[in-house]
Design an enzyme around this catalytic site. Structure first.
Site, short mmCIF file in Angstrom:
data_model
loop_
_atom_site.label_atom_id
_atom_site.label_comp_id
_atom_site.label_asym_id
_atom_site.label_seq_id
_atom_site.Cartn_x
_atom_site.Cartn_y
_atom_site.Cartn_z
N TRP A 1 -6.41 13.55 1.42
CA TRP A 1 -7.38 12.17 0.74
C TRP A 1 -8.81 12.94 0.67
O TRP A 1 -9.69 12.44 -0.11
CB TRP A 1 -7.43 11.15 1.65
CG TRP A 1 -5.89 10.35 1.60
CD1 TRP A 1 -5.02 10.46 2.71
CD2 TRP A 1 -5.58 9.95 0.70
NE1 TRP A 1 -4.03 9.72 2.20
CE2 TRP A 1 -4.16 9.22 0.90
CE3 TRP A 1 -5.99 9.46 -0.57
CZ2 TRP A 1 -3.47 8.39 0.16
CZ3 TRP A 1 -5.23 8.59 -1.56
CH2 TRP A 1 -3.95 8.22 -1.01
N ASN B 1 1.61 10.56 -3.77
CA ASN B 1 0.96 10.95 -2.34
C ASN B 1 2.34 11.19 -1.52
O ASN B 1 3.16 11.95 -1.86
CB ASN B 1 -0.33 10.14 -1.97
CG ASN B 1 -0.08 8.50 -1.77
OD1 ASN B 1 0.11 8.16 -2.69
ND2 ASN B 1 -0.11 8.21 -0.74
N ASP B 2 2.24 10.45 -0.25
CA ASP B 2 3.17 10.89 0.83
C ASP B 2 4.81 11.11 0.33
O ASP B 2 5.11 10.12 -0.38
CB ASP B 2 3.34 9.58 1.83
CG ASP B 2 2.06 9.27 2.06
OD1 ASP B 2 0.94 9.74 1.78
OD2 ASP B 2 1.79 8.29 2.91
N GLU C 1 -1.39 7.64 10.62
CA GLU C 1 -0.35 6.91 9.58
C GLU C 1 0.85 7.84 9.96
O GLU C 1 1.01 9.04 10.60
CB GLU C 1 -1.19 7.38 8.32
CG GLU C 1 -2.61 6.43 8.18
CD GLU C 1 -3.20 6.77 6.86
OE1 GLU C 1 -3.15 5.86 5.96
OE2 GLU C 1 -3.32 7.93 6.45
N TRP D 1 0.55 9.89 -10.55
CA TRP D 1 0.08 10.08 -9.20
C TRP D 1 1.19 10.11 -8.25
O TRP D 1 1.99 9.14 -8.44
CB TRP D 1 -0.91 9.34 -8.87
CG TRP D 1 -1.27 8.89 -7.43
CD1 TRP D 1 -0.46 8.29 -6.25
CD2 TRP D 1 -2.39 9.57 -6.70
NE1 TRP D 1 -1.03 8.54 -5.24
CE2 TRP D 1 -2.21 9.24 -5.33
CE3 TRP D 1 -3.53 10.20 -7.21
CZ2 TRP D 1 -3.15 9.51 -4.35
CZ3 TRP D 1 -4.57 10.70 -6.26
CH2 TRP D 1 -4.51 10.21 -4.86
N SER E 1 4.53 3.62 2.58
CA SER E 1 5.41 4.72 2.70
C SER E 1 6.53 4.09 3.88
O SER E 1 6.27 3.16 4.61
CB SER E 1 4.69 5.76 3.66
OG SER E 1 4.05 6.67 2.73
N GLN F 1 5.55 8.25 -2.70
CA GLN F 1 4.43 7.31 -2.98
C GLN F 1 3.90 7.70 -4.56
O GLN F 1 3.67 8.61 -4.75
CB GLN F 1 3.16 7.28 -2.14
CG GLN F 1 3.47 6.79 -0.74
CD GLN F 1 3.64 5.17 -0.68
OE1 GLN F 1 2.78 4.53 -0.65
NE2 GLN F 1 4.87 4.66 -0.83
N ARG G 1 1.89 0.35 9.54
CA ARG G 1 2.64 0.79 8.43
C ARG G 1 3.32 2.02 8.73
O ARG G 1 3.09 2.60 9.66
CB ARG G 1 1.66 1.05 7.09
CG ARG G 1 0.36 2.01 7.35
CD ARG G 1 -0.29 2.13 6.26
NE ARG G 1 -1.65 3.06 6.57
CZ ARG G 1 -2.81 2.64 6.98
NH1 ARG G 1 -2.94 1.35 7.40
NH2 ARG G 1 -3.73 3.36 7.29
C1 FRU Z 1 -1.00 8.14 4.16
C2 FRU Z 1 -1.19 6.52 3.51
C3 FRU Z 1 0.04 5.59 4.22
C4 FRU Z 1 0.29 4.68 3.39
C5 FRU Z 1 0.28 5.15 1.95
C6 FRU Z 1 -0.16 4.38 0.85
O1 FRU Z 1 -1.35 8.96 3.15
O2 FRU Z 1 -2.30 6.29 3.52
O3 FRU Z 1 -0.43 5.24 5.61
O4 FRU Z 1 1.51 3.97 3.61
O5 FRU Z 1 -0.51 6.47 2.16
O6 FRU Z 1 0.01 5.35 -0.44
#
Ligand code: FRU
Length: 492
Positions: A304, A37-38, A221, A35, A98, A54, A166
């Site tokens: 998301w 993400n960011d 975020e 997986w 992140s 991520q 964050r």
């Molecule tokens: C955004 C987020 C960030 C966080 C990360 C966690 O997509 O929710 O705020 O740092 O993903 O994976």
């Protein structure tokens, strides 16, 4: 020192990387396995562009976050590097969320990230704490510093939420480092406190540069804050966005706030607010200043809202967008693919002034990996009500992009190129009317469609999930229009 947890992740990815290969997009950045993400730490280091992300290597679901790592010289060809950091300290045991990266004057690379700790109370409820941490390294291996965390609850401005703090984005201005961080104000909606440091390690609060006041979503975020074309741009990724007509869409969105910045007093004044991307699959972008002065953005090519939508039996989840060049023209952020993609283009198939009304396909215009620009004109502006292009087409399936000049809208609809169940499939957005003409540039890489309208006036990113063998492209209009088409495939 490389911890057991980091070593395990590195071993796992090197043993399993091959599984992902046949599913990988051709030229979009992806995680090694599992997986992602960011995008994180998108920055220049020793003359190359580094990208962290991520990362949960062990499954295609979100899990305790690591930072995956890769680098590129040209934003198109990526070299994989071993996992950079893992949740292996007491202050980040539940995740390295992140953050960003910068090259230090002594040639080392500093990563600034959010360490996460979850505390379970007697009643079973879980409280999450987030604080900012530093790791410093040589572009491959990183040491977390003894002072961690460098910013924690006590550094949150009065009224700020102590659970949502964050995603630091760091930059340097003159001798000083700065970072903006996502937080929630006391009204529960986003705010962006800014911090400063002389050495990147000891940080103090400066000012809150902007707040949401419940207008654009709730928590903000992944902030980014930079100067561009004599303007200052704040980019945030709001949760729980409420749509405002067609300008912003509901759910997780990305908002661009443009304005002016007085650096002496750290005063940011808004001049305009726009959506960053009008598609479905775009979130948490980050930018860097390229070696030649361009501001380049890369985003997570997912959202998301739709993480349940995924190809069957695929060992990787998530990818990044094509890196995109930003410019400001008359108080609007324009977004175009990086020019480096052009050097890989080949096999031009070119048509001019083709009359379109009944659905037609053109010889040589098809595929799932291409860069294609379609320019549509008509005899008079209000000649036609719609022009439609269908991508990823076979007998039953296809994703439509529809321009309606009378409404000044572009709609994309992946209902017939998605999964069988009902899901988020359509979105529309406004475009400027240039006398009934429109220019649609599409970059497609197997499952992904990135649509750039009128040279970057608007962008929409979305994925489709029908079989990759569906590769037809069809054009249609309700009345006669004329199209020019330039279609390239690539040699990588
Ligand atoms: C955004 C987020 C960030 C966080 C990360 C966690 O997509 O929710 O705020 O740092 O993903 O994976």
């Amino acid at each position: 020192m490389i911890s057991e947890i980091l070593l395990r992740a590195r071993q796992y990815e090197s043993e399993n990387e091959y599984l992902a290969d046949k599913h990988r997009p051709e030229f979009h950045a992806t995680g090694t396995i599992g997986w992602i993400n960011d995008p994180n730490g998108f920055s220049v280091y020793k003359g190359e562009y580094h990208l962290f992300y991520q990362y949960h290597p062990y499954s295609t679901q979100w899990g305790p976050m690591h930072w995956g790592h890769m680098k590129t010289k040209d934003f198109i060809k990526w070299e994989r590097l071993p996992v950079a950091i893992a949740p292996d300290c007491d202050y980040d045991k539940d995740g390295c969320y992140s953050g960003s990266a910068i090259e230090l004057p002594d040639g080392r690379q500093l990563l600034m990230y959010t360490g996460v700790v979850k505390e379970t109370h007697e009643d079973g409820s879980v409280e999450e704490f987030q604080h900012q941490c530093i790791a410093i390294g040589d572009g491959i291996n990183y040491e977390k510093i003894d002072n961690n965390p460098v910013l924690d609850i006590k550094d949150i401005p009065d009224g700020g939420d102590i659970h949502d703090f964050r995603d630091p984005k760091i930059w340097k201005d003159g001798e000083d480092y700065y970072a903006v961080i996502g937080n929630r104000a006391c009204d529960g909606s986003g705010s962006i406190p800014m911090y400063t440091s002389k050495d990147g390690i000891l940080w103090s609060y400066v000012k809150t540069i902007d707040t949401c006041n419940n207008r654009y979503g709730s928590m903000w975020e992944c902030p980014d804050f930079f100067e561009l074309d004599n303007k200052q741009i704040l980019v945030v990724s709001p949760m729980d966005m409420e749509a405002e007509g067609l300008e912003f869409h509901g759910g997780h969105g990305v908002v661009v706030i443009g304005g002016l910045y007085d650096k002496q007093n750290h005063d940011f004044k808004r001049e305009w607010v726009q959506a960053c991307d009008y598609g479905i699959d775009f979130y948490a972008p980050q930018t860097l200043l390229a070696l030649d002065g361009r501001r380049i953005m890369i985003g997570w090519m997912r959202n998301w809202e739709t993480t349940n939508l995924r190809p069957d039996n695929c060992p990787i989840f998530g990818s990044m967008t094509i890196p995109r060049e930003l410019t400001v023209i008359e108080n609007r952020l324009y977004i175009n693919p990086v020019k480096e993609i052009e050097k890989y283009r080949n096999n031009l198939v070119h048509y001019e002034n083709v009359e379109v009304k009944e659905p037609i396909q053109l010889n040589g215009i098809s595929g799932r990996i291409f860069d294609m620009t379609v320019s549509v004109t008509s005899e008079t502006q209000d000649d036609y009500s719609f022009f439609r292009m269908v991508l990823g087409k076979d007998e039953k399936h296809g994703a439509s992009i529809i321009y309606r000049p009378k409404e000044n809208t572009v709609t994309f609809d992946r209902t017939l190129a998605s999964k069988r169940f009902d899901t988020l499939n359509c979105r529309s957005f406004y475009v400027n009317n240039h006398d009934g003409k429109i220019k649609l540039r599409i970059i497609m890489d197997k499952d992904s469609i990135e649509l750039f309208v009128n040279d970057g006036e608007a962008v929409a990113t979305f994925l489709i999930y029908n079989d990759i063998s569906a590769d037809g492209i069809e054009f249609e209009a309700d009345k006669k229009v004329y199209i020019d088409v330039a279609h390239y495939t690539f040699d990588f």
